[in-house]
Motif scaffolding. Structure first.
Motif, PDB file in Angstrom:
ATOM      1  N   TYR A  38     -13.696 -18.038  23.432  1.00 37.50           N
ATOM      2  CA  TYR A  38     -13.138 -16.873  22.749  1.00 37.50           C
ATOM      3  C   TYR A  38     -14.144 -15.723  22.641  1.00 37.50           C
ATOM      4  N   LYS A  39     -15.404 -15.975  22.940  1.00 40.63           N
ATOM      5  CA  LYS A  39     -16.528 -15.103  22.555  1.00 40.63           C
ATOM      6  C   LYS A  39     -16.596 -13.798  23.343  1.00 40.63           C
ATOM      7  N   ILE A  40     -16.701 -12.698  22.619  1.00 41.71           N
ATOM      8  CA  ILE A  40     -17.015 -11.388  23.180  1.00 41.71           C
ATOM      9  C   ILE A  40     -18.521 -11.171  23.007  1.00 41.71           C
ATOM     10  N   PRO A  41     -19.212 -10.626  24.004  1.00 39.73           N
ATOM     11  CA  PRO A  41     -20.668 -10.474  23.877  1.00 39.73           C
ATOM     12  C   PRO A  41     -21.071  -9.656  22.647  1.00 39.73           C
ATOM     13  N   ILE A  42     -22.222  -9.999  22.097  1.00 37.28           N
ATOM     14  CA  ILE A  42     -22.803  -9.190  21.026  1.00 37.28           C
ATOM     15  C   ILE A  42     -23.089  -7.813  21.604  1.00 37.28           C
ATOM     16  N   PRO A 120      -5.268 -15.517   5.186  1.00 37.87           N
ATOM     17  CA  PRO A 120      -5.611 -16.939   5.025  1.00 37.87           C
ATOM     18  C   PRO A 120      -5.518 -17.668   6.359  1.00 37.87           C
ATOM     19  N   GLY A 121      -6.341 -18.689   6.514  1.00 40.13           N
ATOM     20  CA  GLY A 121      -6.249 -19.521   7.709  1.00 40.13           C
ATOM     21  C   GLY A 121      -7.557 -19.628   8.456  1.00 40.13           C
ATOM     22  N   LEU A 122      -7.596 -20.526   9.418  1.00 35.25           N
ATOM     23  CA  LEU A 122      -8.793 -20.771  10.213  1.00 35.25           C
ATOM     24  C   LEU A 122      -9.161 -19.549  11.044  1.00 35.25           C
ATOM     25  N   LYS A 123     -10.446 -19.209  11.035  1.00 40.74           N
ATOM     26  CA  LYS A 123     -10.952 -18.080  11.814  1.00 40.74           C
ATOM     27  C   LYS A 123     -11.705 -18.603  13.030  1.00 40.74           C
ATOM     28  N   MET A 124     -11.831 -17.744  14.053  1.00 39.44           N
ATOM     29  CA  MET A 124     -12.439 -18.191  15.305  1.00 39.44           C
ATOM     30  C   MET A 124     -13.471 -17.177  15.783  1.00 39.44           C
ATOM     31  N   PHE A 125     -14.737 -17.540  15.651  1.00 37.33           N
ATOM     32  CA  PHE A 125     -15.849 -16.764  16.192  1.00 37.33           C
ATOM     33  C   PHE A 125     -17.053 -17.689  16.246  1.00 37.33           C
ATOM     34  N   ASP A 131     -22.806 -13.202  15.407  1.00 37.74           N
ATOM     35  CA  ASP A 131     -22.080 -13.301  16.675  1.00 37.74           C
ATOM     36  C   ASP A 131     -20.601 -13.468  16.324  1.00 37.74           C
ATOM     37  N   PHE A 132     -19.997 -12.372  15.889  1.00 38.52           N
ATOM     38  CA  PHE A 132     -18.702 -12.430  15.217  1.00 38.52           C
ATOM     39  C   PHE A 132     -17.547 -11.825  16.021  1.00 38.52           C
ATOM     40  N   ARG A 133     -17.845 -11.287  17.178  1.00 41.78           N
ATOM     41  CA  ARG A 133     -16.771 -10.658  17.954  1.00 41.78           C
ATOM     42  C   ARG A 133     -16.023 -11.708  18.771  1.00 41.78           C
ATOM     43  N   SER A 134     -14.700 -11.654  18.685  1.00 41.01           N
ATOM     44  CA  SER A 134     -13.864 -12.682  19.286  1.00 41.01           C
ATOM     45  C   SER A 134     -12.586 -12.048  19.831  1.00 41.01           C
ATOM     46  N   HIS A 135     -12.099 -12.584  20.944  1.00 38.47           N
ATOM     47  CA  HIS A 135     -10.820 -12.101  21.462  1.00 38.47           C
ATOM     48  C   HIS A 135      -9.678 -12.433  20.505  1.00 38.47           C
TER      49      HIS A 135
END
Length: 354
Positions: A38-42, A120-125, A131-135
């Motif tokens: 899922y990761k977008i580059p820093i 609310p709910g599970l987050k993905m990063f 390193d918090f940017r995610s698609h």
């Protein structure tokens, strides 16, 4: 006579195709997939700041991916998703990295304009505040994207999805919420809210009438590929403490969605995660020969890509591990490198007997 000869050839080809479709089991495929998918580059200003603090750590984080559906379009059949527990929402809003960029005189790129982190709910990063940017900031949103892709490609080879439950404390960042039994349950609930039973390969389905999942794997084996096309197999990639928490009340993973990385000899053992195909080459071969599914890695922490080192990938292929993870199914766009993990025929999946 000529017509009879042609008919015989057609019959042989038909039988050959039918055999290929029905006799191949799930553990006889080998697929390439992505790590932290899922990761977008820093973005550069924050990465430069991190590099000044710890160059080695920053370099290990210098990678990113195209959206999940584009990876699937390429042919990848393994994804890896990290989730953070956030049942009330708002725990991870306004990551500190944004403020760091502003303090460096840089204007950060737009982030979470729809306030998804407030839901609310599970987050993905990957790493809180850093390193918090995610698609897909919402785990459920990512699942919906791949479910929609699957609906449009119903005959795809099963997709293996590894799950990390992130609750590690990182110095200088906010503390994540722990993955309690309730938090682990929420993963199953979220997956089931998106995928019906007909889209999942589950421990119950593989176990069948055997007492334990491991007995089923060692005696009957995995389902035929033709029976599980268009489905997803989820795995909890965690250590023993979390695995035991997930197993509580569910011996041998009864009524659970995820397989787990339990060592052979345990009733729930079926899928093993062995990260180093060089050091553990013989071990992986032994596991594969017995019937376990194994995931290994072609590269880690950007090192192989920086030196165009294919030694791990070559060992991963030769080991027979069914799932090979990489950050470089396409070459890096962040530093100069030609390193690319792909099979010789230009695909990301193959039958291991080929």
């Amino acid at each position: 006579m000529r017509n009879r000869y042609i008919c015989c050839i057609c019959l042989v080809l038909f039988i050959s195709c039918a055999t290929k479709e029905s006799d191949i089991q799930l553990n006889e495929v080998q697929v390439i997939g992505s790590h932290n998918s899922y990761k977008i580059p820093i973005e550069p200003p924050l990465w430069d700041y991190l590099y000044e603090l710890d160059s080695a750590k920053a370099m290990s984080l210098q990678y990113g991916h195209i959206p999940l559906t584009e990876q699937l379009d390429l042919g990848l059949r393994n994804l890896e998703l990290d989730v953070f527990y956030d049942p009330k929402g708002g725990h991870f809003i306004n990551p500190k990295g944004l403020a760091i960029e502003e303090s460096e005189g840089q204007e950060p790129l737009a982030f979470d304009t729809e306030n998804k982190l407030g839901q609310p709910g599970l987050k993905m990063f990957h790493i809180q505040d850093v390193d918090f940017r995610s698609h897909y900031l919402l785990f459920k949103e990512g699942l919906e994207a791949i479910k929609n892709w699957s609906d449009g490609h119903p005959d795809h080879t099963p997709i293996f999805i590894l799950m990390n439950t992130k609750d590690q404390k990182v110095t200088g960042t906010r503390d994540p919420l722990p993955f309690t039994e309730e938090a682990l349950n929420s993963i199953d609930v979220t997956i089931k809210s998106v995928f019906g039973d007909d889209k999942l390969i589950t421990p119950d389905g593989v176990r069948g009438d055997f007492d334990t999942l491991e007995e089923a794997i060692l005696n009957k084996g995995w389902p035929d590929l033709s029976e599980v096309k268009g489905r997803f197999l989820f795995v909890l990639d965690e250590k023993e403490a979390k695995i035991n928490r997930y197993l509580k009340g569910h011996p041998s993973l009864k009524n659970r969605v995820l397989f787990v990385n339990s060592k052979e000899g345990n009733p729930e053992a079926a899928f093993r995660i062995i990260n180093n195909p060089i050091k553990d080459f013989d071990y992986i071969q032994e596991l594969v020969a017995k019937g376990y599914l194994v995931r290994t890695r072609a590269d880690a922490a950007t090192k192989e890509a920086r030196y165009n080192d294919y030694s791990k990938f070559e060992k991963a292929k030769a080991s027979g591990a069914q799932v090979i993870s990489t950050d470089y199914y396409i070459p890096s766009q962040l530093f100069k490198s030609d390193y690319k993990v792909i099979f010789k025929d230009g695909t990301y999946e193959r039958i291991k007997t080929q």
